[in-house]
Design an enzyme around this catalytic site. Sequence first.
Site, mmCIF file in Angstrom:
data_model
loop_
_atom_site.group_PDB
_atom_site.id
_atom_site.type_symbol
_atom_site.label_atom_id
_atom_site.label_comp_id
_atom_site.label_asym_id
_atom_site.label_seq_id
_atom_site.Cartn_x
_atom_site.Cartn_y
_atom_site.Cartn_z
ATOM 1 N N ARG A 85 0.802 -1.229 0.000
ATOM 2 C CA ARG A 85 0.000 0.000 0.000
ATOM 3 C C ARG A 85 0.836 1.280 0.000
ATOM 4 O O ARG A 85 0.288 2.367 -0.196
ATOM 5 C CB ARG A 85 -0.991 0.014 1.172
ATOM 6 C CG ARG A 85 -0.392 0.038 2.556
ATOM 7 C CD ARG A 85 -1.496 0.152 3.616
ATOM 8 N NE ARG A 85 -0.968 0.106 4.971
ATOM 9 C CZ ARG A 85 -1.659 0.433 6.050
ATOM 10 N NH1 ARG A 85 -2.896 0.844 5.936
ATOM 11 N NH2 ARG A 85 -1.105 0.355 7.247
ATOM 12 N N HIS A 154 -8.854 -3.453 1.618
ATOM 13 C CA HIS A 154 -9.290 -2.788 2.868
ATOM 14 C C HIS A 154 -10.269 -1.645 2.542
ATOM 15 O O HIS A 154 -9.937 -0.457 2.631
ATOM 16 C CB HIS A 154 -8.028 -2.263 3.545
ATOM 17 C CG HIS A 154 -8.177 -1.796 4.945
ATOM 18 N ND1 HIS A 154 -9.122 -0.878 5.343
ATOM 19 C CD2 HIS A 154 -7.472 -2.118 6.051
ATOM 20 C CE1 HIS A 154 -8.983 -0.649 6.640
ATOM 21 N NE2 HIS A 154 -7.993 -1.398 7.090
ATOM 22 N N ASP A 197 -13.895 -4.786 15.468
ATOM 23 C CA ASP A 197 -12.699 -5.165 14.715
ATOM 24 C C ASP A 197 -12.703 -6.698 14.641
ATOM 25 O O ASP A 197 -12.277 -7.363 15.589
ATOM 26 C CB ASP A 197 -11.443 -4.628 15.443
ATOM 27 C CG ASP A 197 -10.219 -4.608 14.546
ATOM 28 O OD1 ASP A 197 -10.261 -5.234 13.469
ATOM 29 O OD2 ASP A 197 -9.215 -3.962 14.927
ATOM 30 N N GLU A 254 -13.807 -5.644 4.437
ATOM 31 C CA GLU A 254 -12.603 -5.953 3.673
ATOM 32 C C GLU A 254 -12.643 -7.392 3.163
ATOM 33 O O GLU A 254 -12.745 -8.325 3.957
ATOM 34 C CB GLU A 254 -11.383 -5.744 4.572
ATOM 35 C CG GLU A 254 -11.397 -4.392 5.268
ATOM 36 C CD GLU A 254 -10.334 -4.269 6.360
ATOM 37 O OE1 GLU A 254 -9.258 -4.874 6.222
ATOM 38 O OE2 GLU A 254 -10.593 -3.575 7.356
HETATM 39 C C1 BG6 Z 1 -8.209 -2.878 10.043
HETATM 40 C C2 BG6 Z 1 -7.762 -3.550 11.297
HETATM 41 O O1 BG6 Z 1 -8.213 -3.783 8.992
HETATM 42 O O2 BG6 Z 1 -7.319 -1.799 9.739
HETATM 43 C C3 BG6 Z 1 -7.717 -2.538 12.433
HETATM 44 O O3 BG6 Z 1 -8.636 -4.635 11.586
HETATM 45 C C4 BG6 Z 1 -6.816 -1.366 12.041
HETATM 46 O O4 BG6 Z 1 -7.236 -3.146 13.612
HETATM 47 C C5 BG6 Z 1 -7.308 -0.794 10.725
HETATM 48 O O5 BG6 Z 1 -6.843 -0.373 13.059
HETATM 49 C C6 BG6 Z 1 -6.501 0.402 10.207
HETATM 50 O O6 BG6 Z 1 -5.172 0.081 10.058
HETATM 51 P P1 BG6 Z 1 -4.128 1.173 9.601
HETATM 52 O O7 BG6 Z 1 -2.783 0.491 9.617
HETATM 53 O O8 BG6 Z 1 -4.511 1.598 8.222
HETATM 54 O O9 BG6 Z 1 -4.224 2.311 10.580
#
Ligand code: BG6
Length: 280
Positions: A85, A154, A197, A254
């Site tokens: 990413r 995501h 989550d 996701e």
């Molecule tokens: C989600 C996770 O997929 O992504 C969470 O389950 C996490 O725990 C979230 O906080 C965001 O992640 P990031 O690394 O983009 O801040």
Amino acid sequence: MISFKTFPDGFEYIEVVNSIAKAKIALQGAHLFHYERHGETPLLWVSKASNFTLGESIRGGIPLCWPWFGMHKTDADMPQHGFARTFMWKLIDSKDLQNTSKLTLLLVSSEESLTLWPYQFELTYTLTIGRELSLELTTKNLDTEAFSITQALHTYFNISHISNIHVNGLQNKPYFDALTGENIIQKGAVTFNSEIDRVYQNVNKPINLMDKRKKITISTNGSNSAVVWNPWIEKCARMSAMENDSYKTMVCIESANAFDDARTIEPGDTHTLKASIVRT
Ligand code: BG6
């Protein structure tokens, strides 16, 4: 029409406009950060506080979590959700038809990736932008050894308000609750009145995000797991690139290969994670 654009600070993206929809894809992370059908509100949520900064993932749209989802298994200093990413991808193919546009982006192993993950790979991502949004992420093992990946598209969805939504299609599915560490069976629809989550397993039919005036259906191939996430008030306040009330207008669903749904890919073999997202 497909055109290359740049923000004033040099952050590059591709803009796609056809007779049905408009989309924007950053070359960093092959990150789709805007998709909207003409005359409708954007499907994807992007934080107003998100910086479009090199080396930092955009907060919103569809970050690609790869080759691991979440924390690295053994090294807490490794980037959360892997490195795809934040790496720069290349556009290798594009097709512009009247009602759909198709883009394929590529990321291959490099000296930099090998310091984070010791395998040779080729990752291709094909996005089809039209009435439906179709995403295909294909991992090819170019190494001499098998490797195992976890991954996720995501997807941050734009919603009218967190109190208006529920998620169908996960009834009776087992999930890992990342907040308590418990394994639980989902009873009824998923509703939101606190932080959530969760990694659902055995997901084998479409998931429906039900909002006030819209329904979004997510269908997948090559995936038996799905993550549902909303940070709620406290986590939202302490997260990067989020505003205090961001949790009210976003939810992540996701399409994944996570936890028990990790995939092992033999040398020369491929695995494709596909999601089709449509609003009705
Ligand atoms: C989600 C996770 O997929 O992504 C969470 O389950 C996490 O725990 C979230 O906080 C965001 O992640 P990031 O690394 O983009 O801040």
